[in-house]
Design a protein around this motif. Sequence first.
Motif, short mmCIF file in Angstrom:
data_model
loop_
_atom_site.label_atom_id
_atom_site.label_comp_id
_atom_site.label_asym_id
_atom_site.label_seq_id
_atom_site.Cartn_x
_atom_site.Cartn_y
_atom_site.Cartn_z
N VAL B 67 0.84 -1.21 0.00
CA VAL B 67 0.00 0.00 0.00
C VAL B 67 0.87 1.25 0.00
O VAL B 67 0.69 2.17 -0.80
N LEU B 68 1.87 1.26 0.88
CA LEU B 68 2.73 2.44 0.99
C LEU B 68 3.48 2.72 -0.32
O LEU B 68 3.53 3.85 -0.79
N VAL B 69 4.08 1.67 -0.90
CA VAL B 69 4.88 1.94 -2.11
C VAL B 69 3.98 2.30 -3.29
O VAL B 69 4.40 3.08 -4.15
N LEU B 70 2.75 1.80 -3.31
CA LEU B 70 1.85 2.20 -4.39
C LEU B 70 1.46 3.68 -4.25
O LEU B 70 1.40 4.41 -5.24
N ILE B 71 1.23 4.10 -3.00
CA ILE B 71 0.95 5.54 -2.78
C ILE B 71 2.16 6.36 -3.26
O ILE B 71 2.02 7.37 -3.95
N TYR B 72 3.35 5.89 -2.89
CA TYR B 72 4.57 6.60 -3.27
C TYR B 72 4.68 6.70 -4.80
O TYR B 72 4.98 7.77 -5.35
#
Lengths: 589, 97, 179
Positions: B67-72
């Motif tokens: 989730v975090l890296v996709l937001i990034y």
Amino acid sequence: MATESGGSEFVDTFPDEAAIIKASFLIAFVSLGIGAFFGLIQALHRTNVLRVIDSADYYTLLTGHGVLLAIVFTIFFLCGVFHWAVARSLDRPAESALFSWAWVGLMTTGTVLATVAILGGLVPNLGMSADVLFTFYAPLQAHPIFYIGLAMFIVGTWLAGADWFLSYRAWRQDHPDERIPLQTFMVLTTMIMWYISTLGVAVSVVFFLIPWSLGLIESVNPLLTRTLFWYFGHPIVYFWLMPAYLLWYTVLPKLAGGRLFSDPLARVVFLLFLLLSTPVGIHHQYLDPGIAEGFKFIAMTNTMFLLLPSLLTAFTVVASVEHGARQRGGEGYLRWLGALPWRDPAFTGMALAGAMFAAGGFSGMINAGMNINYLIHNTLWVPGHFHLTVGTAVALTMMAGSYWLVPQVTGTKLYSRPIGLLQVIMWFVGMVFMSNAMHRAGLAGIPRRTAEPQYQNFEFLTPIGSIFELRVQIALGGTLLFLSVVLFLFNILLTSLGEESDRPVDSYLPEPLSGPEGSPRILDNLAMWTGIAAVLVVLAYTLPLAGIIQNGGGLFGGGLPVPATVSAGFDLVLTTVTSAFNTLWGVVA
Amino acid sequence: MAVDSTAEGAASSAARVSTDGGVPANADSQGDSGQADPPVDSIVGTADDGIVRELGHDDFDPVGTLVLVLIYMAILIGMWVFMYFVEFLGRGLTVVG
Amino acid sequence: MEIHAYEKLWLALALVLIVGFIGTITYGAAGAGIDMIDDKGGTVDPATLDQHPKFGDPGIERNGENSYDVYVVARQFVFEPGTTEPLRVPAGSTVTFHVTAADVIHGFEVVGTNANTMAIPGQVAEFTVEFGEPGEYGMLCNEYCGSGHHVMEGKIVVMEQEAFDSWYEQQQAQGEAEN
């Protein structure tokens, strides 16, 4: 096994190594203090908030700031971390403590010489100065002892690398079939990259700049020495970064209460850095005349692929941290972030450093884009970028890591955990102010490396906010950063003076979730990777360098011709390959 | 030991986390004389003290990380498009030859 | 070698991102027509710059209808022309700059624009830009060049065609009178 018996900490098992590490850290931290002080004066001077120096002396302090922080602090700290990591992961002392002291001594002597030459610029009529900044582009000239000090420092790092390779060789004799322990693998690949890349600066300094500053040769070819600098100048970025990566991969998961997600991918990442760090230096020269566009495009392609290991690192390291959070009871898609040990300054500092690196990664992507580079080249955007990378991802990770590492080599408990926590948060906040303002100021066209905030012929304009507001942010951010360094040095000093403790920190490192056993053994074939890295460098640099020497007035500038025999055959090769590049470029464009 | 890339054994790892999901057994291997067990997270690097369950290789999917890296990545793409097409190409005096 | 499915997905996305970046840059070069500073400007001997047919007396030269060459010498701590007198160009013209340095490495930045290059002794940076409406631009040195680096600046004045023409003819006449 150090952790099995009570009180058997690193300093007890490896007292000689601990002494070397302490010495390296000491010089690193003294440099950090001086460099940060210069940074404070600069931040206040160029924003016109407080002026205690003459604008001409700004560049003396700027040279000191760059050399002491970007070269001395980072690399001495690296030496400490690598010396620790090799002894720890191979579980054996260095082959010769005397040899270790030799490189510490050589690097220290070089540092002192270069620093004396730089600070000499503050003393009128001394006749000694080195106001050439950390990039020391000729024909700006420094006093010879600046270059000599620099050369000694670099030779010192070569010896340090030799020290770690000797340890590895001895370990290999006892463990012929084992995989290289991960931390040692990281140290060795980083050092191979360093050997390849420092060749450029060594040639530049030893063959051109030292003889020229001594008056033995009359001139140098400015584009050649500049290109040789950047041949070394980009890999040094990764040389700063690799000790931070080593800590993120092998220590941060533990600090989070988790385990490294994947050992093999960590190896792949370090190999990618070994291969791609050097053949990219020309991306610092996108706006240089005298280098064909095709070579710039190749450098850009390599640079963009160099994003890959960092993007992989983002995933692997965050997953390792998430593993810690889940083990500590974290739930949900993002709520697990709250289960992390945010009260631990070592963890929090590294996590904030990683978050800042993600932002710095973005501005680095803009820098790396060949033509968008026009937008920000040599503006304040660039120091805004590298204060996120070397200035936070590296420096904050090193400071945070110190809270966990220093107690292991002193055998004393950290003086104050809350002060440490305040310190890392202060750094983060200060850098948010300073760096975002620098990026925006760069977009307004404000140049880097200048002492004055305003020019006579025009006003800088920024679409959002005001130039005044940007200056306030830079001054405020710079002040917070300096105070953060003061807190750090204070905390570390009192830690080292503290009482000995049986268990200064929890130094145990858990094994990775996915170990190296499933990964191909070819990953550990360092000789092969070195060969490939060398070939890539030859491919990326032979023609640009030859072109610069051929067209730009020979090796020493001033129109010295290349011997006709060399030049005829060379012309043929050059024409053929350039036309091939041009055709390729034509197809691509 | 060939599997151990950090030169510390799996056995010691298991020993540090109690298997019943309860109190971590961290301090008992220490030879501290006359020192009380430190409170949770009291010194640097003691996050392990807060471990309530051990997740092995097969029990762990890094969904939060994804989730975090996709937001990034979404931020990266948005910022890139803005910087290239608005900030850069939108400016006067661009080098065209 | 085992890689988690999520990380494989991320790896693939990262590769797409990288290719996308390279694609954008290539579009900028091929589609938007942005050219790089490169080696087409050739080289020059910095020691004899004063005798150079162009850099000896740097300034603007008409080379066609609405098309001009501008020669600029950067030296500690001035641009010639630009610092002591403004660099004048006509509105709506295509101008090819030829920038070199006489002493140390300098930078040449037209503030707030994408016109930005290094000025390196021995090398000539050649690049073409199109000027639009009349107005003024600031220019500055953006590479540290010595203790007076911060005073190295200048001005570009974009003039109405007629005003420029009369100024240009006057310059030409003066030049011939001096010779």
